[in-house]
Design a protein around this motif. Structure first.
Motif, PDB file in Angstrom:
ATOM      1  N   PHE A 111       0.833  -1.202   0.000  1.00  0.00           N
ATOM      2  CA  PHE A 111       0.000   0.000   0.000  1.00  0.00           C
ATOM      3  C   PHE A 111       0.874   1.260   0.000  1.00  0.00           C
ATOM      4  O   PHE A 111       0.652   2.207  -0.765  1.00  0.00           O
ATOM      5  N   ILE A 112       1.881   1.229   0.888  1.00  0.00           N
ATOM      6  CA  ILE A 112       2.774   2.390   0.988  1.00  0.00           C
ATOM      7  C   ILE A 112       3.537   2.582  -0.323  1.00  0.00           C
ATOM      8  O   ILE A 112       3.713   3.712  -0.820  1.00  0.00           O
ATOM      9  N   LYS A 113       3.987   1.485  -0.895  1.00  0.00           N
ATOM     10  CA  LYS A 113       4.719   1.558  -2.158  1.00  0.00           C
ATOM     11  C   LYS A 113       3.830   2.126  -3.267  1.00  0.00           C
ATOM     12  O   LYS A 113       4.265   2.960  -4.068  1.00  0.00           O
ATOM     13  N   GLN A 114       2.550   1.635  -3.270  1.00  0.00           N
ATOM     14  CA  GLN A 114       1.616   2.124  -4.289  1.00  0.00           C
ATOM     15  C   GLN A 114       1.366   3.621  -4.116  1.00  0.00           C
ATOM     16  O   GLN A 114       1.324   4.381  -5.077  1.00  0.00           O
ATOM     17  N   GLU A 115       1.180   4.027  -2.862  1.00  0.00           N
ATOM     18  CA  GLU A 115       0.956   5.439  -2.565  1.00  0.00           C
ATOM     19  C   GLU A 115       2.166   6.270  -3.015  1.00  0.00           C
ATOM     20  O   GLU A 115       2.034   7.352  -3.587  1.00  0.00           O
ATOM     21  N   ALA A 116       3.364   5.714  -2.704  1.00  0.00           N
ATOM     22  CA  ALA A 116       4.584   6.427  -3.065  1.00  0.00           C
ATOM     23  C   ALA A 116       4.730   6.548  -4.581  1.00  0.00           C
ATOM     24  O   ALA A 116       5.115   7.601  -5.120  1.00  0.00           O
ATOM     25  N   MET A 117       4.369   5.467  -5.305  1.00  0.00           N
ATOM     26  CA  MET A 117       4.465   5.490  -6.772  1.00  0.00           C
ATOM     27  C   MET A 117       3.476   6.491  -7.368  1.00  0.00           C
ATOM     28  O   MET A 117       3.794   7.216  -8.294  1.00  0.00           O
ATOM     29  N   GLU A 118       2.246   6.481  -6.802  1.00  0.00           N
ATOM     30  CA  GLU A 118       1.229   7.415  -7.303  1.00  0.00           C
ATOM     31  C   GLU A 118       1.664   8.863  -7.032  1.00  0.00           C
ATOM     32  O   GLU A 118       1.484   9.744  -7.874  1.00  0.00           O
ATOM     33  N   LYS A 119       2.222   9.056  -5.821  1.00  0.00           N
ATOM     34  CA  LYS A 119       2.667  10.413  -5.474  1.00  0.00           C
ATOM     35  C   LYS A 119       3.844  10.824  -6.361  1.00  0.00           C
ATOM     36  O   LYS A 119       3.909  11.973  -6.853  1.00  0.00           O
ATOM     37  N   ALA A 120       4.751   9.854  -6.588  1.00  0.00           N
ATOM     38  CA  ALA A 120       5.902  10.139  -7.445  1.00  0.00           C
ATOM     39  C   ALA A 120       5.452  10.442  -8.866  1.00  0.00           C
ATOM     40  O   ALA A 120       5.969  11.345  -9.541  1.00  0.00           O
ATOM     41  N   ASN A 121       4.455   9.671  -9.337  1.00  0.00           N
ATOM     42  CA  ASN A 121       3.933   9.895 -10.696  1.00  0.00           C
ATOM     43  C   ASN A 121       3.253  11.257 -10.793  1.00  0.00           C
ATOM     44  O   ASN A 121       3.383  11.981 -11.790  1.00  0.00           O
ATOM     45  N   GLU A 122       2.528  11.596  -9.706  1.00  0.00           N
ATOM     46  CA  GLU A 122       1.849  12.898  -9.667  1.00  0.00           C
ATOM     47  C   GLU A 122       2.885  14.031  -9.719  1.00  0.00           C
ATOM     48  O   GLU A 122       2.715  15.021 -10.426  1.00  0.00           O
ATOM     49  N   ILE A 123       3.967  13.840  -8.930  1.00  0.00           N
ATOM     50  CA  ILE A 123       5.027  14.851  -8.906  1.00  0.00           C
ATOM     51  C   ILE A 123       5.705  14.949 -10.275  1.00  0.00           C
ATOM     52  O   ILE A 123       6.017  16.042 -10.766  1.00  0.00           O
ATOM     53  N   ARG A 124       5.946  13.790 -10.896  1.00  0.00           N
ATOM     54  CA  ARG A 124       6.585  13.767 -12.211  1.00  0.00           C
ATOM     55  C   ARG A 124       5.724  14.478 -13.249  1.00  0.00           C
ATOM     56  O   ARG A 124       6.230  15.267 -14.055  1.00  0.00           O
TER      57      ARG A 124
END
Length: 230
Positions: free
Chosen positions: A22-35
């Motif tokens: 879950f944390i990894k998914q959240e981090a990926m989504e946040k990273a994608n959002e930032i990107r």
């Protein structure tokens, strides 16, 4: 707490994996959002920089184009002015030579005594008609005195026949014309206060002024009221 202690090791490991996923998914989504946000801001900034640079290039090009155009105009104007000056100078030299040659030819007119006497008579008559006085004096070169006396006699006779009036014309020997002059006479009356200069030199000067526009038209096809154009 009793429930947690009741979980088996496998259950705890499974829960940890879920939390990690879950944390990894959240981090990926946040990273994608930032990107995506960074890409969007980069695109905007890039477009802004491109527009600024394009405008700067356009401004610099326009400036250089104007400078080149002005430089070209100045060069063209300079060349045109130099050409005009050379042409005008050549024309003036031609006119100067023309009147200089005319002056040299005038000096030879007095060599033909018969022709010269007739010219002197007409010059004297012109002065007599203009002054319209009973007594006149003429000035001439000493070398011309003999022919001038004959011209005076002819002029007095013709004046009498034309205006039915006598006129007495004498030579003023106290102040002859310079021997270096080309010829002709001056006519004066009223005690010398009124003087008509009918010497060849003076007539040539008048001709140079009055006839110059016509001479320009004849030689250069130039209208006297039109300025020289490039």
């Amino acid at each position: 707490m009793s429930q947690i202690h009741a979980l088996s090791d496998d259950q705890v490991a499974g829960e940890l994996r879920k939390m990690t996923a879950f944390i990894k998914q959240e981090a990926m989504e946040k990273a994608n959002e930032i990107r995506l946000k960074a890409d969007e801001e980069f695109a905007i900034e890039k477009s802004k920089l491109v527009r600024q640079e394009t405008a700067s290039i356009d401004t610099e090009y326009e400036k250089k184009f104007k400078q080149a155009s002005m430089s070209q105009q100045i060069t063209r104007s300079t060349v045109a002015n130099k050409s005009r000056i050379r042409i005008l100078s050549a024309r003036q030299e031609l006119l100067d030579r023309l009147f200089e040659d005319a002056g040299k030819k005038l000096a030879s007119v007095s060599k033909d005594k018969g022709k010269y006497q007739g010219i002197l008579k007409n010059l004297i008559l012109e002065g007599a008609y203009a002054l319209s006085e009973d007594k006149l004096q003429v000035k001439a070169r000493k070398a011309d005195y003999d022919v001038v006396k004959k011209a005076i006699e002819d002029a007095q006779t013709e004046y009498k026949s034309k205006v039915n009036k006598d006129v007495t014309i004498t030579i003023d020997e106290s102040d002859p014309l310079p021997e270096g002059s080309t010829g002709g006479v001056t006519i004066s009356g009223t005690g010398g206060r009124i003087d008509i200069n009918n010497t060849f030199d003076e007539r040539l000067k008048i001709l140079e002024t009055d006839a110059l526009p016509s001479i320009r038209v004849t030689l250069f096809g130039e209208n006297q009221n039109r300025k020289f154009k490039d």
